[in-house]
Design a protein around this motif. Structure first.
Motif, PDB file in Angstrom:
ATOM      1  N   GLY A  43       0.790  -1.224   0.000  1.00 56.65           N
ATOM      2  CA  GLY A  43       0.000   0.000   0.000  1.00 56.65           C
ATOM      3  C   GLY A  43       0.819   1.270   0.000  1.00 56.65           C
ATOM      4  O   GLY A  43       0.374   2.297  -0.510  1.00 56.65           O
ATOM      5  N   GLY A  44       2.022   1.249   0.568  1.00 57.54           N
ATOM      6  CA  GLY A  44       2.815   2.466   0.646  1.00 57.54           C
ATOM      7  C   GLY A  44       3.826   2.641  -0.460  1.00 57.54           C
ATOM      8  O   GLY A  44       4.550   3.639  -0.481  1.00 57.54           O
ATOM      9  N   LEU A  45       3.932   1.675  -1.360  1.00 55.24           N
ATOM     10  CA  LEU A  45       4.910   1.779  -2.441  1.00 55.24           C
ATOM     11  C   LEU A  45       4.405   2.718  -3.531  1.00 55.24           C
ATOM     12  O   LEU A  45       3.191   2.868  -3.717  1.00 55.24           O
ATOM     13  CB  LEU A  45       5.188   0.401  -3.050  1.00 55.24           C
ATOM     14  CG  LEU A  45       6.329  -0.417  -2.433  1.00 55.24           C
ATOM     15  CD1 LEU A  45       5.978  -0.817  -1.015  1.00 55.24           C
ATOM     16  CD2 LEU A  45       6.618  -1.656  -3.276  1.00 55.24           C
ATOM     17  N   PRO A  46       5.302   3.348  -4.274  1.00 55.81           N
ATOM     18  CA  PRO A  46       4.880   4.165  -5.416  1.00 55.81           C
ATOM     19  C   PRO A  46       4.057   3.333  -6.398  1.00 55.81           C
ATOM     20  O   PRO A  46       4.372   2.170  -6.659  1.00 55.81           O
ATOM     21  CB  PRO A  46       6.208   4.616  -6.036  1.00 55.81           C
ATOM     22  CG  PRO A  46       7.196   4.536  -4.917  1.00 55.81           C
ATOM     23  CD  PRO A  46       6.749   3.392  -4.066  1.00 55.81           C
ATOM     24  N   GLU A  47       3.013   3.936  -6.949  1.00 56.33           N
ATOM     25  CA  GLU A  47       2.090   3.191  -7.795  1.00 56.33           C
ATOM     26  C   GLU A  47       2.766   2.643  -9.039  1.00 56.33           C
ATOM     27  O   GLU A  47       2.444   1.540  -9.500  1.00 56.33           O
ATOM     28  CB  GLU A  47       0.918   4.092  -8.195  1.00 56.33           C
ATOM     29  CG  GLU A  47      -0.305   3.347  -8.686  1.00 56.33           C
ATOM     30  CD  GLU A  47      -0.902   2.448  -7.608  1.00 56.33           C
ATOM     31  OE1 GLU A  47      -1.338   1.336  -7.957  1.00 56.33           O
ATOM     32  OE2 GLU A  47      -0.912   2.850  -6.432  1.00 56.33           O
ATOM     33  N   ASP A  48       3.721   3.391  -9.603  1.00 53.49           N
ATOM     34  CA  ASP A  48       4.382   2.888 -10.806  1.00 53.49           C
ATOM     35  C   ASP A  48       5.261   1.679 -10.486  1.00 53.49           C
ATOM     36  O   ASP A  48       5.386   0.751 -11.291  1.00 53.49           O
ATOM     37  CB  ASP A  48       5.203   3.993 -11.473  1.00 53.49           C
ATOM     38  CG  ASP A  48       6.289   4.538 -10.571  1.00 53.49           C
ATOM     39  OD1 ASP A  48       6.105   4.509  -9.332  1.00 53.49           O
ATOM     40  OD2 ASP A  48       7.330   4.991 -11.088  1.00 53.49           O
ATOM     41  N   THR A  49       5.866   1.656  -9.292  1.00 57.06           N
ATOM     42  CA  THR A  49       6.669   0.498  -8.888  1.00 57.06           C
ATOM     43  C   THR A  49       5.799  -0.741  -8.736  1.00 57.06           C
ATOM     44  O   THR A  49       6.154  -1.839  -9.197  1.00 57.06           O
ATOM     45  CB  THR A  49       7.394   0.789  -7.557  1.00 57.06           C
ATOM     46  OG1 THR A  49       8.285   1.894  -7.740  1.00 57.06           O
ATOM     47  CG2 THR A  49       8.183  -0.419  -7.087  1.00 57.06           C
ATOM     48  N   VAL A  50       4.656  -0.580  -8.083  1.00 53.24           N
ATOM     49  CA  VAL A  50       3.730  -1.700  -7.925  1.00 53.24           C
ATOM     50  C   VAL A  50       3.263  -2.199  -9.287  1.00 53.24           C
ATOM     51  O   VAL A  50       3.195  -3.408  -9.538  1.00 53.24           O
ATOM     52  CB  VAL A  50       2.526  -1.284  -7.055  1.00 53.24           C
ATOM     53  CG1 VAL A  50       1.511  -2.421  -6.974  1.00 53.24           C
ATOM     54  CG2 VAL A  50       2.978  -0.885  -5.664  1.00 53.24           C
ATOM     55  N   ALA A  51       2.931  -1.266 -10.187  1.00 53.74           N
ATOM     56  CA  ALA A  51       2.438  -1.643 -11.510  1.00 53.74           C
ATOM     57  C   ALA A  51       3.478  -2.452 -12.273  1.00 53.74           C
ATOM     58  O   ALA A  51       3.167  -3.495 -12.869  1.00 53.74           O
ATOM     59  CB  ALA A  51       2.054  -0.391 -12.304  1.00 53.74           C
ATOM     60  N   ARG A  52       4.719  -1.990 -12.267  1.00 52.58           N
ATOM     61  CA  ARG A  52       5.772  -2.714 -12.986  1.00 52.58           C
ATOM     62  C   ARG A  52       6.052  -4.072 -12.351  1.00 52.58           C
ATOM     63  O   ARG A  52       6.212  -5.082 -13.048  1.00 52.58           O
ATOM     64  CB  ARG A  52       7.057  -1.877 -13.023  1.00 52.58           C
ATOM     65  CG  ARG A  52       7.091  -0.821 -14.124  1.00 52.58           C
ATOM     66  CD  ARG A  52       8.471  -0.184 -14.208  1.00 52.58           C
ATOM     67  NE  ARG A  52       8.767   0.570 -13.002  1.00 52.58           N
ATOM     68  CZ  ARG A  52       8.574   1.869 -12.854  1.00 52.58           C
ATOM     69  NH1 ARG A  52       8.069   2.574 -13.860  1.00 52.58           N
ATOM     70  NH2 ARG A  52       8.867   2.482 -11.734  1.00 52.58           N
ATOM     71  N   THR A  53       6.114  -4.105 -11.013  1.00 52.55           N
ATOM     72  CA  THR A  53       6.411  -5.360 -10.321  1.00 52.55           C
ATOM     73  C   THR A  53       5.338  -6.410 -10.572  1.00 52.55           C
ATOM     74  O   THR A  53       5.637  -7.572 -10.906  1.00 52.55           O
ATOM     75  CB  THR A  53       6.552  -5.104  -8.808  1.00 52.55           C
ATOM     76  OG1 THR A  53       7.594  -4.140  -8.584  1.00 52.55           O
ATOM     77  CG2 THR A  53       6.885  -6.384  -8.069  1.00 52.55           C
ATOM     78  N   LEU A  54       4.078  -6.024 -10.415  1.00 50.18           N
ATOM     79  CA  LEU A  54       2.996  -6.981 -10.637  1.00 50.18           C
ATOM     80  C   LEU A  54       2.885  -7.368 -12.108  1.00 50.18           C
ATOM     81  O   LEU A  54       2.478  -8.496 -12.427  1.00 50.18           O
ATOM     82  CB  LEU A  54       1.671  -6.399 -10.141  1.00 50.18           C
ATOM     83  CG  LEU A  54       1.549  -6.274  -8.613  1.00 50.18           C
ATOM     84  CD1 LEU A  54       0.233  -5.618  -8.229  1.00 50.18           C
ATOM     85  CD2 LEU A  54       1.658  -7.644  -7.946  1.00 50.18           C
ATOM     86  N   ALA A  55       3.250  -6.460 -13.009  1.00 48.02           N
ATOM     87  CA  ALA A  55       3.241  -6.816 -14.434  1.00 48.02           C
ATOM     88  C   ALA A  55       4.291  -7.882 -14.731  1.00 48.02           C
ATOM     89  O   ALA A  55       4.031  -8.826 -15.490  1.00 48.02           O
ATOM     90  CB  ALA A  55       3.485  -5.569 -15.278  1.00 48.02           C
ATOM     91  N   VAL A  56       5.476  -7.750 -14.141  1.00 50.15           N
ATOM     92  CA  VAL A  56       6.514  -8.771 -14.331  1.00 50.15           C
ATOM     93  C   VAL A  56       6.029 -10.115 -13.804  1.00 50.15           C
ATOM     94  O   VAL A  56       6.198 -11.159 -14.455  1.00 50.15           O
ATOM     95  CB  VAL A  56       7.824  -8.350 -13.630  1.00 50.15           C
ATOM     96  CG1 VAL A  56       8.835  -9.489 -13.661  1.00 50.15           C
ATOM     97  CG2 VAL A  56       8.402  -7.108 -14.295  1.00 50.15           C
ATOM     98  N   MET A  57       5.397 -10.100 -12.629  1.00 51.63           N
ATOM     99  CA  MET A  57       4.877 -11.353 -12.085  1.00 51.63           C
ATOM    100  C   MET A  57       3.734 -11.890 -12.951  1.00 51.63           C
ATOM    101  O   MET A  57       3.522 -13.104 -13.038  1.00 51.63           O
ATOM    102  CB  MET A  57       4.419 -11.143 -10.638  1.00 51.63           C
ATOM    103  CG  MET A  57       5.554 -10.719  -9.714  1.00 51.63           C
ATOM    104  SD  MET A  57       5.153 -10.797  -7.961  1.00 51.63           S
ATOM    105  CE  MET A  57       5.200 -12.562  -7.669  1.00 51.63           C
ATOM    106  N   GLY A  58       3.016 -10.998 -13.597  1.00 48.41           N
ATOM    107  CA  GLY A  58       1.990 -11.431 -14.540  1.00 48.41           C
ATOM    108  C   GLY A  58       2.573 -12.175 -15.720  1.00 48.41           C
ATOM    109  O   GLY A  58       2.012 -13.185 -16.174  1.00 48.41           O
ATOM    110  N   TRP A  59       3.694 -11.703 -16.236  1.00 51.95           N
ATOM    111  CA  TRP A  59       4.356 -12.402 -17.344  1.00 51.95           C
ATOM    112  C   TRP A  59       4.824 -13.793 -16.912  1.00 51.95           C
ATOM    113  O   TRP A  59       4.728 -14.763 -17.686  1.00 51.95           O
ATOM    114  CB  TRP A  59       5.530 -11.582 -17.859  1.00 51.95           C
ATOM    115  CG  TRP A  59       5.118 -10.436 -18.732  1.00 51.95           C
ATOM    116  CD1 TRP A  59       5.163  -9.116 -18.428  1.00 51.95           C
ATOM    117  CD2 TRP A  59       4.575 -10.528 -20.062  1.00 51.95           C
ATOM    118  NE1 TRP A  59       4.684  -8.368 -19.475  1.00 51.95           N
ATOM    119  CE2 TRP A  59       4.318  -9.210 -20.498  1.00 51.95           C
ATOM    120  CE3 TRP A  59       4.273 -11.588 -20.908  1.00 51.95           C
ATOM    121  CZ2 TRP A  59       3.775  -8.931 -21.749  1.00 51.95           C
ATOM    122  CZ3 TRP A  59       3.740 -11.315 -22.156  1.00 51.95           C
ATOM    123  CH2 TRP A  59       3.495 -10.004 -22.566  1.00 51.95           C
TER     124      TRP A  59
END
Length: 665
Positions: free
Chosen positions: A115-131
């Protein structure tokens, strides 16, 4: 209908993973917050549908639905219910679905506790895990579908679960092992996110550390459970055989241990950034390599799940994409790795780097030894095998050097340490360690081996140096126990983690060199004598269970001619697969195991019996559990829940929370 619902759930999960992998990245590129916000709900929805598929498979096993090929191959109507549930991951398809479930769980955890991480960091991290999810979900649906039907021709009963897996150890071992394997995908995703954004400051190391530590703890427990299972279930009495699949789990553990220490240095001292990112890539890549070795059939192992070349090629291709793509990105971003922290040749940073190099050398030594039979065959050098002598030759000096570093590190300062002050701090510890290294094995066992002497010296060097450091840090309190309790949990956890490693080394050395073993052919009333123990064979009875029959031997154990207990080793024959299994009987204390295994029967009524006395073998697993507990204790430290993020410009930003329980420290 359940099979079709499970199949449908996996298809939807794959579709959601595709959205999770693409839309948030596009949102970061376009600075579109609405697209970035897709990442968290997509991760949770994917977890929901993967869970639905897994539950459907569990119900298919419980209901004995033998129209499903996977259920028919790995279950039976007479199988006890708890083994029907564990049979879900008892074969290739189900174990891979368990892997996907773990991956979806880790992804959902990042979505919830960020919840406290920058939104762009969360988006990129979860996208990598999505791949990553796309790769494994595609693997399940294309080559390893657990929901395939056998209609219209299906068996009335199943082929039964492999008797090797009908054991409590195999109920617990795969889930904990996979939690560790898959957990390293999180630090990999954070590293790739940092490479994509170009922001490889100390903050990303802080975000990655708790996730890496959780994965490492579970992998440690999983490896220990696998070793314990092989010890008592296979009847051979060893705790480690350097089997290819054992090695496949050890490699990411070694590199993950290096990664944990590198992350600490990166966060605290802003050093080793490039090295830390590389270790994150290597560790997850080794987890994928372990999957390839277990499922491709290229190497033979009692632990292997499958031997399908098509599946192996799929995993090999996926491994090539992950490793090749991440290393290519790493090369493109190499200019970002600017060294900020400065340190002298002799400092804690240098010791950490040297320790990292030891672990990486050990990792690649295991990799070489595991893959060399394939290399030999590929170059027509003949079929060669690499066994314990090679691995022991490599690991013995590396283990001793690691213990030396662990014991000395607390007394070496960051940035710069004066060599002249160390003899006064550690001279007494060294002297006592050397005395104990010779005295303890001689007093307890009556003979010395140089490997045991060195193992004892370096282990007690570690124990005594930690004790001295604990005393030094808590000496100002009213008593030592209050002082230790007042120390940060992260420090106490570190001490336990290192203590566990020392116990593992001692247990391995003592049981390897001082185990006494005898194989005999006994008739009723005959005995085997080992030291103070006498093992009297009382005969064999036959018992019948729901899905197997067993010949149960009775061995009465006498210590100094006083009756101690009766051990009941078994020789089981499973009714469906007709496999014969050895169930050893073990009486254990913290200092020794009495181990009895029943062999073959002979026409005259005698039986082959193997009897062993294994000193301190329990310390191997005890040490692993203590190390894992130390890791969890570190996670319980308050600063891992409420910490402040240090960024490269030295400005302290507001606290960054990773949910209620895991922080970015």
């Amino acid at each position: 209908m359940l099979a079709e619902l499970g199949q449908f759930s996996l298809i939807i999960a794959l579709s959601v993973a595709c959205l999770q992998a693409t839309l948030p990245l596009f949102g970061v590129y376009k600075a579109d917050a609405s697209l970035m916000h897709v990442a968290r709900p997509a991760a949770l929805v994917q977890m929901l549908f993967v869970s639905a598929a897994f539950i459907a498979l569990v119900l298919l096993f419980v209901q004995d639905d033998f129209t499903v090929s996977y259920v028919a191959s790995h279950s039976n109507s007479r199988l006890p219910y708890w083994y029907k549930i564990s049979a879900v991951w008892g074969g290739h398809e189900g174990s891979l679905l368990l892997w996907v479930l773990m991956l979806a769980g880790w992804t959902a955890a990042v979505a919830v506790f960020s919840g406290g991480l920058p939104e762009d960091t969360v988006a990129r991290t979860l996208a990598v895990m999505g791949w990553i999810s796309i790769g494994f979900l595609s693997f399940v649906l294309i080559t390893s579908n657990p929901f395939d039907r056998l209609l219209p021709d299906f068996p009335l009963d199943g082929n039964d679960l492999n008797p090797l897996l009908q054991d409590i150890g195999l109920i617990m071992h795969p889930p904990t092992l996979y939690m560790g394997y898959v957990g390293f995908s999180v630090v990999f995703a954070f590293a790739i996110s940092g490479l994509l954004s170009g922001q490889l400051d100390s903050a990303w190391a802080r975000w990655s550390r708790p996730w890496t530590l959780v994965a490492w703890c579970f992998l440690t427990i999983g490896i220990a459970l696998g070793s314990w299972w092989a010890y008592y279930e296979l009847g051979w009495g060893g705790w480690w055989f350097w089997d290819p699949v054992e090695n496949a789990s050890l490699m990411p553990w070694l590199s993950g241990t290096a990664l944990l220490h590198a992350l600490a240095a990166t966060e605290k001292r802003r050093v080793f950034k490039a090295w830390t990112v590389m270790l994150a890539i290597i560790t997850f890549s080794l987890s994928l390599l372990g999957t390839f070795l277990v499922r491709s059939g290229v190497l033979t192992s009692v632990h292997a799940f499958a031997s399908d070349p098509e599946r192996g090629m799929f995993i090999l291709g996926f491994l090539g994409v992950v490793v090749g793509g991440s290393l290519f990105l790493f090369a493109l971003r190499a200019h970002l790795f600017k060294v900020q922290g400065r340190y002298s040749l002799f400092s804690r940073e240098t010791l950490l780097m040297f320790g990292n190099l030891l672990l990486v050398v050990a990792t690649f030594a295991v990799l070489l030894g595991t893959l060399f039979p394939l290399i030999s065959e590929a170059f027509d050098w003949g079929k060669l095998s690499v066994g314990p002598p090679y691995f022991n030759l490599i690991f013995t000096p590396l283990a001793f050097m690691a213990l030396l570093l662990m014991g000395g590190a607390p007394f070496v300062q960051w940035k710069k340490q004066s060599l002249s002050s160390l003899p006064s701090k550690l001279g007494g510890v060294a002297v006592f360690s050397i005395i104990l290294g010779f005295a303890l094995p001689w007093v307890y066992f009556g003979e010395l081996y140089w490997q045991v002497v060195l193992a004892t010296i370096f282990s007690f060097w570690l124990f005594l140096s930690m004790a001295k450091d604990l005393f030094h840090k808590s000496r100002h309190r009213e008593n030592i126990f209050v002082g230790i309790k007042a120390l940060p949990r992260s420090y106490r956890g570190m001490v336990l983690g290192h203590l566990g490693i020392g116990l593992i080394v001692l247990g391995a050395a003592y049981t390897s060199f001082y185990t006494v073993e005898k194989d005999s052919r006994l008739t009723k009333g005959e005995s085997i004598r080992i030291d103070d123990y006498r093992f009297e064979f009382k005969g064999v009875d036959t018992v019948a269970k729901s899905n197997y029959s067993a010949a149960v031997g009775q061995i009465d154990v006498f210590e100094n001619e006083k009756f101690l207990l009766s051990l009941l080793p078994e020789k089981r024959v499973y009714s469906v697969q007709k496999n014969m299994m050895t169930e050893a009987a073990i009486d254990w204390t913290l200092t020794r195991d009495l181990y009895v295994a029943l062999g073959e029967s002979f026409d005259d009524g005698s039986w082959a019996v193997r009897v062993s006395i294994k000193p301190f073998v329990r310390w191997v697993w005890l040490g692993a559990l203590i190390s894992a507990f130390g890791g969890f204790l570190v996670l319980a430290d308050k600063r891992y829940r409420l910490a402040r993020v240090k960024v490269d410009d030295g400005i302290t930003q507001p606290s960054v929370k990773v949910g209620a329980s895991i922080n970015n420290s």
